[in-house]
Design a protein around this motif. Structure first.
Motif, PDB file in Angstrom:
ATOM      1  N   ASP A 148       0.942  -1.164  -0.081  1.00 43.46           N
ATOM      2  CA  ASP A 148      -0.138  -0.090   0.251  1.00 43.46           C
ATOM      3  C   ASP A 148       0.908   1.007  -0.033  1.00 43.46           C
ATOM      4  OD1 ASP A 148      -2.872  -1.535   0.402  1.00 43.46           O
ATOM      5  OD2 ASP A 148      -1.634  -2.236   1.801  1.00 43.46           O
ATOM      6  N   TYR A 149       1.887   1.420   0.801  1.00 38.65           N
ATOM      7  CA  TYR A 149       2.654   2.707   0.201  1.00 38.65           C
ATOM      8  C   TYR A 149       4.405   1.512   0.380  1.00 38.65           C
ATOM      9  CZ  TYR A 149       3.447   2.031   5.570  1.00 38.65           C
ATOM     10  OH  TYR A 149       4.296   1.469   7.180  1.00 38.65           O
ATOM     11  N   LEU A 150       5.774   2.687   0.426  1.00 35.25           N
ATOM     12  CA  LEU A 150       7.060   2.133   0.151  1.00 35.25           C
ATOM     13  C   LEU A 150       8.044   3.390   1.681  1.00 35.25           C
ATOM     14  CD1 LEU A 150       7.740   2.179  -3.384  1.00 35.25           C
ATOM     15  CD2 LEU A 150       7.422   0.193  -2.112  1.00 35.25           C
ATOM     16  N   LEU A 151       8.450   2.976   2.052  1.00 34.52           N
ATOM     17  CA  LEU A 151       9.416   3.294   3.133  1.00 34.52           C
ATOM     18  C   LEU A 151      10.751   2.914   2.369  1.00 34.52           C
ATOM     19  CD1 LEU A 151       9.218   5.137   5.629  1.00 34.52           C
ATOM     20  CD2 LEU A 151       9.269   2.771   6.658  1.00 34.52           C
ATOM     21  N   TYR A 152      10.866   4.201   2.049  1.00 37.67           N
ATOM     22  CA  TYR A 152      12.720   4.472   1.070  1.00 37.67           C
ATOM     23  C   TYR A 152      13.648   5.051   1.849  1.00 37.67           C
ATOM     24  CZ  TYR A 152      16.186   5.426  -1.743  1.00 37.67           C
ATOM     25  OH  TYR A 152      18.080   5.351  -2.222  1.00 37.67           O
ATOM     26  N   GLY A 153      14.416   4.076   1.747  1.00 34.90           N
ATOM     27  CA  GLY A 153      15.947   4.780   2.956  1.00 34.90           C
ATOM     28  C   GLY A 153      17.327   4.323   2.729  1.00 34.90           C
ATOM     29  N   HIS A 154      18.778   4.061   3.278  1.00 34.20           N
ATOM     30  CA  HIS A 154      17.933   5.220   4.103  1.00 34.20           C
ATOM     31  C   HIS A 154      18.662   6.364   2.669  1.00 34.20           C
ATOM     32  CE1 HIS A 154      22.500   4.701   4.699  1.00 34.20           C
ATOM     33  NE2 HIS A 154      22.719   5.217   5.562  1.00 34.20           N
ATOM     34  N   CYS A 155      17.652   7.750   3.120  1.00 31.77           N
ATOM     35  CA  CYS A 155      18.296   8.688   2.306  1.00 31.77           C
ATOM     36  C   CYS A 155      19.366   9.746   2.559  1.00 31.77           C
ATOM     37  CB  CYS A 155      16.653   9.818   2.215  1.00 31.77           C
ATOM     38  SG  CYS A 155      15.853   9.289   1.293  1.00 31.77           S
ATOM     39  N   PHE A 156      19.520   9.742   3.958  1.00 32.61           N
ATOM     40  CA  PHE A 156      21.014  11.000   4.193  1.00 32.61           C
ATOM     41  C   PHE A 156      21.791  10.828   5.341  1.00 32.61           C
ATOM     42  CE2 PHE A 156      16.861  13.203   3.206  1.00 32.61           C
ATOM     43  CZ  PHE A 156      17.643  14.322   1.781  1.00 32.61           C
ATOM     44  N   GLU A 157      22.419  11.022   5.446  1.00 36.49           N
ATOM     45  CA  GLU A 157      23.779  10.111   7.027  1.00 36.49           C
ATOM     46  C   GLU A 157      22.477  10.449   8.343  1.00 36.49           C
ATOM     47  OE1 GLU A 157      27.117   8.905   6.490  1.00 36.49           O
ATOM     48  OE2 GLU A 157      27.544   9.804   5.338  1.00 36.49           O
ATOM     49  N   THR A 158      22.540   9.090   8.921  1.00 36.94           N
ATOM     50  CA  THR A 158      22.075   8.765   9.483  1.00 36.94           C
ATOM     51  C   THR A 158      23.003   8.261  10.780  1.00 36.94           C
ATOM     52  OG1 THR A 158      20.220   7.793  10.882  1.00 36.94           O
ATOM     53  CG2 THR A 158      20.749   6.872   8.869  1.00 36.94           C
ATOM     54  N   ASN A 159      23.194   8.312  12.605  1.00 38.14           N
ATOM     55  CA  ASN A 159      23.091   7.770  13.206  1.00 38.14           C
ATOM     56  C   ASN A 159      23.289   6.452  13.337  1.00 38.14           C
ATOM     57  OD1 ASN A 159      24.935  10.102  13.939  1.00 38.14           O
ATOM     58  ND2 ASN A 159      23.637  10.902  15.088  1.00 38.14           N
TER      59      ASN A 159
END
Length: 200
Positions: free
Chosen positions: A116-127
């Motif tokens: 039903d939807y997508l969660l795309y990542g990780h987009c940027f630098e993250t801890n």
């Protein structure tokens, strides 16, 4: 854009319930992503949230189809290598099912499966993915050009990145540490909520 808060596995059940109840009116959804908590702890958390007035429609359970069905939570979210979306949708058509993806190819596959939807990542630098290079925003651009599913961006989402993601036509942002590691989660969620809603 919509705002999804994603829990960060850093708080006790009671602390986490308190934080989610505080921010409930400043988020569109909360994803319960607590892989180290027991079934009993997650059920207790859900009971606290219900008592605190958090609507079940706002809650997504990460990788816990069993608890979602038991507790009448209408939304589930699966990791890329999680349960097959197609089978889950066939068996439980009433559920909203999201899928994490890390590439355009993975997103295409999830759409074919009926997510039903997508969660795309990780987009940027993250801890939370320290030392791991981000996947960048190019795949998100491809998804919005070629797929019809809503796509939420996750990973290193700070306030100054929100406008960029809006320009790329992201349907929402998913924020973990920016809310749950904040000194004041309500203030942080309010800021993200306002910026996500600002259509300038």
């Amino acid at each position: 854009m919509k705002l999804m808060a994603v829990t960060d596995q850093s708080h006790s059940v009671r602390e986490l319930a308190s934080k989610i109840i505080q921010i409930k009116n400043k988020i569109d959804f909360v994803q319960i992503r607590e892989k180290t908590k027991t079934v009993k702890e997650i059920i207790t958390l859900l009971q606290h949230l219900e008592e605190g007035g958090v609507e079940k429609e706002k809650i997504f359970l990460n990788d816990r189809l069993d608890i979602a069905l038991l507790m009448d939570i209408p939304n589930v979210h699966f990791p890329e290598k999680g349960l097959p979306v197609k089978r889950v949708k066939e068996r439980f058509p009433h559920l909203t099912v999201g899928r994490s993806v890390h590439s355009f190819e993975g997103a295409k596959e999830a759409e074919v499966e009926g997510a039903d939807y997508l969660l795309y990542g990780h987009c940027f630098e993250t801890n939370s993915k320290r030392g791991k290079a981000p996947n960048g925003i190019e795949p998100l651009i491809e998804m919005k050009k070629n797929l019809s599913l809503p796509v939420y961006a996750i990973g290193g989402i700070k306030l100054d990145k929100v406008n960029e993601l809006r320009e790329l036509k992201a349907d929402g942002i998913a924020v973990m540490s920016g809310i749950f590691s904040a000194e004041n989660p309500l203030a942080a969620a309010s800021q993200f909520y306002e910026v996500a809603r600002d259509e300038k």
